[in-house]
Design a protein around this motif. Structure first.
Motif, PDB file in Angstrom:
ATOM      1  N   THR A   7       0.850  -1.187   0.000  1.00 31.11           N
ATOM      2  CA  THR A   7       0.000   0.000   0.000  1.00 31.11           C
ATOM      3  C   THR A   7       0.881   1.230   0.000  1.00 31.11           C
ATOM      4  O   THR A   7       1.755   1.364   0.874  1.00 31.11           O
ATOM      5  N   LYS A   9       2.201   4.514   0.981  1.00 31.59           N
ATOM      6  CA  LYS A   9       1.900   5.336   2.146  1.00 31.59           C
ATOM      7  C   LYS A   9       2.366   6.762   1.935  1.00 31.59           C
ATOM      8  O   LYS A   9       1.926   7.681   2.598  1.00 31.59           O
ATOM      9  N   LYS A  10       3.314   6.943   0.998  1.00 32.01           N
ATOM     10  CA  LYS A  10       3.844   8.284   0.773  1.00 32.01           C
ATOM     11  C   LYS A  10       4.088   8.422  -0.723  1.00 32.01           C
ATOM     12  O   LYS A  10       4.879   7.653  -1.299  1.00 32.01           O
ATOM     13  N   ASP A  49      10.133   0.020   1.737  1.00 30.25           N
ATOM     14  CA  ASP A  49       9.183   0.389   2.792  1.00 30.25           C
ATOM     15  C   ASP A  49       9.270   1.867   3.183  1.00 30.25           C
ATOM     16  O   ASP A  49       8.547   2.320   4.065  1.00 30.25           O
ATOM     17  N   PHE A  52       6.124   2.160   0.735  1.00 29.29           N
ATOM     18  CA  PHE A  52       5.007   1.223   0.770  1.00 29.29           C
ATOM     19  C   PHE A  52       4.916   0.518   2.121  1.00 29.29           C
ATOM     20  O   PHE A  52       5.944   0.201   2.727  1.00 29.29           O
ATOM     21  N   ASP A  53       3.675   0.265   2.575  1.00 26.68           N
ATOM     22  CA  ASP A  53       3.454  -0.710   3.639  1.00 26.68           C
ATOM     23  C   ASP A  53       3.456  -2.075   2.977  1.00 26.68           C
ATOM     24  O   ASP A  53       2.819  -2.265   1.944  1.00 26.68           O
ATOM     25  N   GLY A  66      -3.032   2.226  -4.283  1.00 28.13           N
ATOM     26  CA  GLY A  66      -2.557   3.604  -4.216  1.00 28.13           C
ATOM     27  C   GLY A  66      -2.350   4.203  -5.598  1.00 28.13           C
ATOM     28  O   GLY A  66      -2.434   3.511  -6.616  1.00 28.13           O
TER      29      GLY A  66
END
Lengths: 272, 544
Positions: A7, A9-10, A49, A52-53, A66
């Motif tokens: 996922t 995340k940024k 990471d 991403f998660d 995402g």
């Protein structure tokens, strides 16, 4: 089934080169090893990471969530497994693909399946330019496999492709099948100008009228037998290709005579 | 200071064949003993002198144009990412400058000779050579189609031609002289070629390719250049060119000569359909004439890009293949052609070429006279040398490779009948000691006391290609540059030049010719000494 879920995340500020996101790379790696995979954020080396998660490990089935607009080279040269992307994805998706499947529930950037050899890519949204094309300077584009784009595609669809099939559900822009050397392009929504320019061999099928170049010569109208087979194959992929005489026929053009080439463009003419 | 203990040493220059010896290094040279410093335990490992490439194309206008012409290669090839010790770069068919140094050093080569430099692009060549790290370098200036020199030979002014050659060697800051398709490239400017050794070149009455070859070989011997004439014969690549090659060799009798990439000059037959290898015939003549050395110019299958000053041949290749065509204008000096090419085992001509290169290496008896080369990047890229070493050392592997080729080639080649297998001692000779001696680089390819401490240390491995592709250590000038596949240090190599003597009036003779005919002014033409980084001017051989 065991799955690896990424996922975002940024969102990366500049382009993220993430050719490590492939089933081949993840298959034998633990969660920690996957997290530590090297990606390039512009020219800077980062860990996967950082962006991403990561859930799951040791699997050739990858699910990504995402807006990956700035994430490039996902599934590069993969040979097996599945990659599913929920969201948009950046350039070079599945470039040099050599097996496995990629499915995108969103839009994709340029060079989808560039120079791929095997496997399947399905884009539910629009694709960018040079779908299944040859990289600059290269003699051959895609050499096999299937690319399905439900939406529209940019210029130079299947440029220099040698084998395989590309289906564009919407409209393709200019120069579809540029310098094509083989394979099949199906344009369900027609195309803009210069379709098949410089084509040497191969088949372009359009279900809508096309503005053809003067170097294509009309050579009859018929219902090619091979389309029965193609149609059945495409049915399984969710694409409807008409072929029955009762429904209409295909006008055939051969060219590009300017090369000179032996390619063909088939344009569907529905029965009145 | 460095000591390397217990290694099995192969040092052909000193006749050491697989003996366990300890080596000591101080200030970049081999010495008889040292006190203190690092010790490398090389027990069970194999030690060679650092490799020397006698004929390669790694710097200058044409290779740089080849890089630009093959963008597709950049994305599939090995990338060097910038780190503490090294700069970024790309490998592939035409590696970038820094990557060239890393790749050569990575397989144990420490000296390379760039084989073709027109004076007009010599400045560019030296700038690029300065950016090739680790290895030592030298380059050869192209002369055989220099129209000023040809005009002088036509007029019978041999002495002045000699001064002109010497002037050009120094102007290019070169180490020797390369001759490419003598007369043919000059004729190409009129749309012709020169395929007969004894017929006048177009535009001349008396000058023939044969007379150019003889005069140039004589000039170079009289100037005492450490490396003899480096000759790319006429009719490269053409079926039936064996007759031209043998005739050229006859024109060289009594002179020293290095025959470049002889593989491309060893074909029989009348056309592409009947082309066959005549390596056996050529090797027989070559074995009997010790005035010559050669490098194989071997071919390996795969994609590459061909680069040569032989414009007429390259234009023909472009017409044959329909691939890209690149050409640089080098005015009165020479020609240039660049064409990407793929060698395929299924192609009869390519399969014959592959076999011819190996046959030459196997049929020439004296490993001191035939050297490992692919004419990089023409026959294959230099980083594939370990594959050639494997082919030379394993007759069974050669047979396996031939099994996959079209059966029609079997009556066109002699390779299946050759059972010779190279020993490690012979490999050390063809990749290091021999080429160093042919280049006249006495400090290289030699593990003796006082010589440059360039060496490569391998694991013993039954997989020969892996053994030579992945050295355990590479040591350049006493520094450990490669250790277990990692680049540790990237020292800058030297550049070797010679300054043959010439009449000080040569400048005034050339100036008006320049002002009439060249695109640049005379003052800007010679490369200044300040442009050469870490130059080492070596002496010419004393002549009477």
């Amino acid at each position: 089934m065991n799955k690896i879920k990424l996922t975002l995340k940024k969102a990366p500020v500049v382009v993220l080169e993430a050719e490590v996101i492939t089933p081949d790379h993840f298959l034998d790696r633990s969660n920690e090893q996957i997290r530590a995979s090297v990606v390039y954020h512009g020219k800077r080396e980062k860990r996967l990471d950082d962006f991403f998660d990561v859930e799951g490990e040791r699997s050739d089935c990858i699910e990504i969530h995402g807006d990956l607009n700035r994430v490039r080279h996902v599934g590069r040269a993969m040979t097996r497994g599945e990659v599913t992307i929920h969201g948009d994805v950046g350039m070079h998706l599945g470039a040099l693909l050599n097996g496995g499947t990629i499915e995108v529930f969103g839009n994709a950037g340029d060079w989808v399946g560039g120079e791929m050899k095997k496997g399947k890519i399905h884009i539910h949204g629009d694709a960018g330019q040079q779908v299944g094309a040859a990289y600059r300077g290269s003699m051959m584009g895609m050499k096999g496999g299937t690319i399905l784009v439900d939406g529209n595609a940019g210029i130079e669809v299947g440029m220099r492709m040698r084998r395989g099939m590309i289906v564009i559900g919407g409209t393709a822009r200019d120069f579809a099948g540029l310098q094509m050397k083989g394979g099949t392009i199906i344009l369900c929504g027609g195309a803009e100008i210069r379709t098949g320019a410089w084509m040497q061999r191969g088949t372009i099928i359009s279900l809508k009228e096309l503005a053809l170049m003067p170097t294509f010569a009309e050579s009859g109208a018929y219902n090619p037998t091979f389309l029965n087979v193609y149609s059945r194959h495409l049915d399984a992929l969710g694409v409807k290709l008409p072929y029955a005489e009762a429904d209409g026929r295909y006008r055939r053009y051969s060219g590009d005579r300017g090369v000179p080439g032996k390619g063909e463009i088939l344009i569907w003419e529905p029965a009145l | 200071m460095l000591r390397i203990t217990g290694g099995t040493v192969y040092d052909p220059a000193n006749g050491i064949n697989g003996e366990v010896r300890d080596l000591y290094v101080e200030d970049g040279k081999f010495v008889s003993s040292v006190a203190g410093g690092r010790t490398i335990d090389a027990t069970g490992l194999v030690i060679f002198p650092g490799g020397v490439d006698v004929h390669t194309h790694v710097a200058g206008g044409s290779i740089n144009f080849a890089r630009a012409m093959t963008p597709e290669d950049h994305r599939r090839t090995q990338a060097f990412i910038r780190s503490q010790t090294r700069r970024s770069g790309l490998g592939g068919m035409a590696p970038t400058t820094f990557a060239t140094g890393y790749l050569y050093a990575g397989m144990g080569f420490t000296t390379v000779n760039e084989a073709a430099v027109p004076v007009l692009s010599a400045r560019h060549t030296h700038e690029e050579m300065a950016d090739i790290p680790i290895v030592d370098k030298s380059c050869l200036v192209l002369m055989a189609n220099n129209e000023i020199m040809l005009d002088l030979l036509e007029a019978g002014e041999f002495e002045r031609a000699k001064h002109i050659v010497a002037w050009h060697v120094w102007a290019a800051k070169a180490y020797g002289v390369k001759a490419v398709n003598p007369g043919g490239v000059a004729a190409w400017k009129w749309g012709k070629n020169a395929s007969q050794m004894s017929e006048p070149v177009d535009g001349y009455k008396n000058t023939t390719p044969g007379s150019i070859v003889t005069s140039l070989a004589k000039i170079i011997d009289e100037l005492g250049l450490p490396h003899p004439i480096h000759l790319h014969c006429n009719n490269l690549g053409a079926p039936g060119n064996i007759s031209t090659t043998l005739e050229t060799m006859k024109h060289l009798e009594g002179h020293r000569a290095h025959m470049a990439h002889l593989q491309y000059h060893a074909y029989g037959g009348d056309d592409w359909d009947t082309m066959r290898s005549e390596a056996a015939q050529l090797a027989e003549y070559f074995n009997a004439h010790p005035n010559m050395t050669t490098d194989a110019g071997a071919v390996l299958f795969g994609d590459t890009v061909t680069i040569t000053a032989d414009g007429p041949w390259q234009h023909l290749l472009y017409k044959l293949t329909g691939r890209k065509w690149g050409n640089l204008d080098v005015e009165n000096e020479t020609g240039c052609g660049i064409v990407p090419y793929s060698y395929r085992p299924s192609n009869l001509v390519n399969a014959v070429q592959w076999a011819t290169g190996l046959e030459l290496l196997l049929l020439i008896d004296d490993p001191w006279r035939v050297f490992l080369s692919t004419d990089h990047p023409n026959g294959a890229c230099f980083w594939r040398y370990p594959e050639i070493i494997q082919l030379l050392m394993c007759a069974d592997f050669r047979k396996d490779c031939m099994a996959g080729m079209p059966p029609e080639i079997m009556n066109r080649i002699t390779l299946p009948e050759i059972n010779r297998e190279y020993t490690l001692y012979e490999i050390a000779t063809i990749m290091s000691a021999g080429p160093a001696r042919a280049l006249g680089l006495g400090q290289k390819g030699n593990l003796g006391i006082g010589k440059d401490a360039d060496m490569v240390i391998y694991h013993k491995d039954n997989d020969i290609a892996r053994m030579f592709g992945h050295p355990r250590y590479v040591i350049k000038g006493g520094e450990v540059v490669i250790e277990e596949g990692d680049i540790r240090e990237t020292p800058d190599g030297s550049e070797y030049l010679v300054k043959p003597s010439f009449d000080p009036g040569t400048d005034e003779f050339l100036r008006p010719l320049f002002e009439d005919r060249y695109c640049m002014s005379f003052e800007n033409y010679p490369v200044e000494m300040e442009r050469i980084e870490r130059a080492e001017v070596l002496p010419c051989i004393a002549t009477e």
